[in-house]
Design a protein around this motif. Structure first.
Motif, PDB file in Angstrom:
ATOM      1  N   LEU A  45     -36.429  82.238  37.874  1.00 50.95           N
ATOM      2  CA  LEU A  45     -36.129  80.878  38.358  1.00 50.95           C
ATOM      3  C   LEU A  45     -37.401  80.233  38.880  1.00 50.95           C
ATOM      4  O   LEU A  45     -38.339  80.910  39.270  1.00 50.95           O
ATOM      5  CB  LEU A  45     -35.080  80.937  39.466  1.00 50.95           C
ATOM      6  CG  LEU A  45     -33.764  81.594  39.063  1.00 50.95           C
ATOM      7  CD1 LEU A  45     -32.802  81.598  40.245  1.00 50.95           C
ATOM      8  CD2 LEU A  45     -33.135  80.888  37.864  1.00 50.95           C
ATOM      9  N   HIS A  46     -37.416  78.899  38.880  1.00 48.46           N
ATOM     10  CA  HIS A  46     -38.617  78.201  39.347  1.00 48.46           C
ATOM     11  C   HIS A  46     -38.216  77.001  40.196  1.00 48.46           C
ATOM     12  O   HIS A  46     -37.083  76.528  40.144  1.00 48.46           O
ATOM     13  CB  HIS A  46     -39.471  77.777  38.155  1.00 48.46           C
ATOM     14  CG  HIS A  46     -38.693  77.048  37.096  1.00 48.46           C
ATOM     15  ND1 HIS A  46     -38.398  75.715  37.178  1.00 48.46           N
ATOM     16  CD2 HIS A  46     -38.107  77.502  35.958  1.00 48.46           C
ATOM     17  CE1 HIS A  46     -37.677  75.361  36.124  1.00 48.46           C
ATOM     18  NE2 HIS A  46     -37.477  76.421  35.367  1.00 48.46           N
ATOM     19  N   GLN A  47     -39.155  76.504  40.970  1.00 48.50           N
ATOM     20  CA  GLN A  47     -38.943  75.294  41.765  1.00 48.50           C
ATOM     21  C   GLN A  47     -38.761  74.117  40.816  1.00 48.50           C
ATOM     22  O   GLN A  47     -39.185  74.165  39.664  1.00 48.50           O
ATOM     23  CB  GLN A  47     -40.174  75.028  42.637  1.00 48.50           C
ATOM     24  CG  GLN A  47     -40.401  76.074  43.700  1.00 48.50           C
ATOM     25  CD  GLN A  47     -39.841  75.624  45.047  1.00 48.50           C
ATOM     26  OE1 GLN A  47     -39.436  74.499  45.213  1.00 48.50           O
ATOM     27  NE2 GLN A  47     -39.827  76.522  46.008  1.00 48.50           N
TER      28      GLN A  47
ATOM     29  N   GLU B 273     -31.235  75.468  48.020  1.00 48.63           N
ATOM     30  CA  GLU B 273     -31.304  74.458  49.093  1.00 48.63           C
ATOM     31  C   GLU B 273     -32.452  73.464  48.835  1.00 48.63           C
ATOM     32  O   GLU B 273     -32.281  72.256  48.957  1.00 48.63           O
ATOM     33  CB  GLU B 273     -31.506  75.162  50.435  1.00 48.63           C
ATOM     34  CG  GLU B 273     -31.730  74.214  51.590  1.00 48.63           C
ATOM     35  CD  GLU B 273     -32.408  74.908  52.762  1.00 48.63           C
ATOM     36  OE1 GLU B 273     -32.036  76.048  53.086  1.00 48.63           O
ATOM     37  OE2 GLU B 273     -33.316  74.300  53.341  1.00 48.63           O
ATOM     38  N   GLN B 274     -33.603  74.012  48.461  1.00 49.18           N
ATOM     39  CA  GLN B 274     -34.766  73.157  48.182  1.00 49.18           C
ATOM     40  C   GLN B 274     -34.449  72.192  47.038  1.00 49.18           C
ATOM     41  O   GLN B 274     -34.652  70.981  47.130  1.00 49.18           O
ATOM     42  CB  GLN B 274     -35.957  74.059  47.817  1.00 49.18           C
ATOM     43  CG  GLN B 274     -37.261  73.321  47.635  1.00 49.18           C
ATOM     44  CD  GLN B 274     -37.741  72.695  48.948  1.00 49.18           C
ATOM     45  OE1 GLN B 274     -37.626  73.310  49.992  1.00 49.18           O
ATOM     46  NE2 GLN B 274     -38.242  71.476  48.889  1.00 49.18           N
ATOM     47  N   CYS B 275     -33.913  72.763  45.967  1.00 49.76           N
ATOM     48  CA  CYS B 275     -33.588  71.987  44.762  1.00 49.76           C
ATOM     49  C   CYS B 275     -32.563  70.896  45.088  1.00 49.76           C
ATOM     50  O   CYS B 275     -32.729  69.733  44.715  1.00 49.76           O
ATOM     51  CB  CYS B 275     -33.053  72.965  43.705  1.00 49.76           C
ATOM     52  SG  CYS B 275     -32.176  72.234  42.336  1.00 49.76           S
ATOM     53  N   LEU B 276     -31.507  71.250  45.818  1.00 46.43           N
ATOM     54  CA  LEU B 276     -30.414  70.291  46.056  1.00 46.43           C
ATOM     55  C   LEU B 276     -30.821  69.221  47.062  1.00 46.43           C
ATOM     56  O   LEU B 276     -30.427  68.058  46.934  1.00 46.43           O
ATOM     57  CB  LEU B 276     -29.149  71.046  46.503  1.00 46.43           C
ATOM     58  CG  LEU B 276     -28.619  72.001  45.415  1.00 46.43           C
ATOM     59  CD1 LEU B 276     -27.562  72.936  45.984  1.00 46.43           C
ATOM     60  CD2 LEU B 276     -28.063  71.212  44.226  1.00 46.43           C
ATOM     61  N   GLY B 277     -31.628  69.599  48.048  1.00 44.01           N
ATOM     62  CA  GLY B 277     -32.156  68.605  48.990  1.00 44.01           C
ATOM     63  C   GLY B 277     -33.022  67.586  48.249  1.00 44.01           C
ATOM     64  O   GLY B 277     -32.893  66.375  48.431  1.00 44.01           O
ATOM     65  N   ASP B 278     -33.904  68.091  47.365  1.00 46.51           N
ATOM     66  CA  ASP B 278     -34.752  67.197  46.554  1.00 46.51           C
ATOM     67  C   ASP B 278     -33.873  66.265  45.709  1.00 46.51           C
ATOM     68  O   ASP B 278     -34.156  65.081  45.561  1.00 46.51           O
ATOM     69  CB  ASP B 278     -35.633  68.002  45.582  1.00 46.51           C
ATOM     70  CG  ASP B 278     -36.731  68.788  46.298  1.00 46.51           C
ATOM     71  OD1 ASP B 278     -36.958  68.557  47.501  1.00 46.51           O
ATOM     72  OD2 ASP B 278     -37.356  69.643  45.626  1.00 46.51           O
ATOM     73  N   PHE B 279     -32.818  66.864  45.145  1.00 47.37           N
ATOM     74  CA  PHE B 279     -31.953  66.093  44.242  1.00 47.37           C
ATOM     75  C   PHE B 279     -31.248  64.957  45.001  1.00 47.37           C
ATOM     76  O   PHE B 279     -31.197  63.821  44.532  1.00 47.37           O
ATOM     77  CB  PHE B 279     -30.938  67.052  43.610  1.00 47.37           C
ATOM     78  CG  PHE B 279     -30.118  66.466  42.499  1.00 47.37           C
ATOM     79  CD1 PHE B 279     -30.675  65.588  41.578  1.00 47.37           C
ATOM     80  CD2 PHE B 279     -28.780  66.814  42.353  1.00 47.37           C
ATOM     81  CE1 PHE B 279     -29.911  65.052  40.543  1.00 47.37           C
ATOM     82  CE2 PHE B 279     -28.016  66.291  41.317  1.00 47.37           C
ATOM     83  CZ  PHE B 279     -28.581  65.405  40.421  1.00 47.37           C
ATOM     84  N   LEU B 280     -30.719  65.270  46.196  1.00 45.65           N
ATOM     85  CA  LEU B 280     -30.050  64.208  46.972  1.00 45.65           C
ATOM     86  C   LEU B 280     -31.040  63.122  47.385  1.00 45.65           C
ATOM     87  O   LEU B 280     -30.720  61.929  47.329  1.00 45.65           O
ATOM     88  CB  LEU B 280     -29.352  64.784  48.205  1.00 45.65           C
ATOM     89  CG  LEU B 280     -28.048  65.550  47.961  1.00 45.65           C
ATOM     90  CD1 LEU B 280     -27.386  65.892  49.299  1.00 45.65           C
ATOM     91  CD2 LEU B 280     -27.066  64.760  47.085  1.00 45.65           C
TER      92      LEU B 280
END
Ligand code: CP3
Length: 346
Positions: free
Chosen positions: A106-108, A185-192
């Protein structure tokens, strides 16, 4: 321009009637959605901003709803970190996480509001509402799944009911599991944040499977990541609603999310939730989606009683306790919306 009614519900002292929208309000109970599904797959509908905008607007053309929720799915951002996602009609992950070593592939991710299809749909919806005075009061809602709920679909291949594989992973390999939650969490925070930059007026985090966890495990595997996402969104001023399925035993934890609003399922009495959550947190919910199959007169009484359970005449959004069911009669949606809008008038 004044704020949409649904956004005013978070701050104003009293409203004449509650705003209302329905979880999964665009979808298979609508014949016009089924007609588009004859020509396009679900993923095609999500990934074309033009088609997704059309599908998002379908329920607003029929019903007096106060918000449009962008047509997308909680699994879509998983593609950005390395998952291969399909639907049939439920999620099918070709490369789920079975072992901690799988996490290495997986990646950022990053989301460009001008290029991501969900963000582009949000911008198109915002423009559509701004351009039409009859729609000026409608809100655009963006969303994501919670890290825990997303982890459920990405570690377990179904049946999507108990998520035994996820629970076993979390128990046996808790360090690796928490590292996975952190990445999500990082991915979903960025997405929102990208959705808010694109024009979302409010966002909702769906912790649909949070209720599988006892409070102690909720505090390990779901609450901290939701708290940190909420914290990242606070400076934008965009209200965040957290939906949790099966929350009756988690109301204290829901309060601790520090979200602006909590969306409850139908097993939680609104008056009980109000006592625990306090008057400053908005409450959303919570008709049992199966009760849209009651005779119309009974449905009308139940929908009116729902909002009357609360002491407040603000900080409330009428909704279902979970997504609308596929076979729901259109007439019941009309009855529900009409009844909740008149519920505070007696
Ligand atoms: O109108 C809206 O609410 C926006 C669209 C939306 C969809 N999924 C479209 C969809 C939203 C907000 C979601 C969120 C979602 N997706 C959640 C959280 C909400 C919840 O229900 O708890 C979850 C858990 C998912 C994962 C998911 N996607 C499932 C379990 C399924 C199968 C559902 C089913 O009824 O068969 C999907 C597919 C899906 N997402 C469909 C739609 C309209 C059906 C696909 C189709 O039309 O073929």
């Amino acid at each position: 321009m004044s704020k949409p009614k649904l956004i005013r519900a978070f701050s104003e002292d009293s409203l004449e009637s509650p705003p209302v929208w329905l979880m999964r309000q665009a979808g298979r109970y609508l014949p016009e959605y089924r007609a588009l599904k004859e020509k396009h797959t679900f993923l095609e509908l999500c990934k074309s901003a033009e088609l997704a905008t059309e599908v998002t607007l379908q329920p607003l053309r029929r019903f007096n709803l106060d918000a449009a929720i962008v047509f997308a799915d909680i699994l879509l951002p998983a593609e950005a970190i390395g998952f291969s996602v399909d639907f049939n009609p439920g999620p099918k992950i070709a490369n789920p996480i079975k072992d901690p070593s799988d996490l290495q592939r997986l990646h950022q991710s990053s989301f460009n509001p001008a290029a991501d299809p969900t963000c582009k749909t949000i911008s198109a919806l915002r423009k559509h509402f701004d351009a039409d005075s009859a729609m000026a009061d409608k809100a655009v809602i963006g969303f994501c799944g919670s890290p825990w709920t997303l982890a459920c679909y990405l570690t377990d291949q179904g049946p999507f009911k108990h998520f035994a594989a996820t629970q076993i992973f979390a128990a046996k390999q808790s360090k690796a599991f928490v590292a996975f939650i952190d990445l999500l969490e990082q991915c979903l925070g960025d997405f929102l944040l990208a959705q808010i930059a694109a024009g979302a007026d409010a966002v909702q985090i769906f912790d649909s499977w949070g209720g599988l966890l006892a409070a102690e495990d909720y505090r390990r595997f779901s609450l901290p990541s939701i708290q940190r996402i909420v914290e990242r969104i606070k400076p934008t001023g965009c209200p965040v609603i957290v939906y949790c399925g099966g929350t009756a035993h988690l109301l204290n934890e829901m309060k601790e999310t520090e979200a602006d609003g909590i969306s409850l399922d139908w097993k939680t009495e609104l008056s009980v939730a109000e006592e625990i959550l306090g008057s400053s947190m908005l409450i959303q919910g919570n008709l049992d989606p199966a009760h849209l199959f009651l005779p119309q007169e009974q449905l009308e009484i139940e929908a009116k009683l729902m909002s009357q359970q609360l002491k407040r005449r603000n900080r409330y959004i009428a909704n279902l306790g979970h997504g609308i069911l596929q076979q729901t009669p259109i007439e019941s949606v009309e009855t529900f919306i009409h009844a909740v809008k008149s519920g505070w008038q007696q």
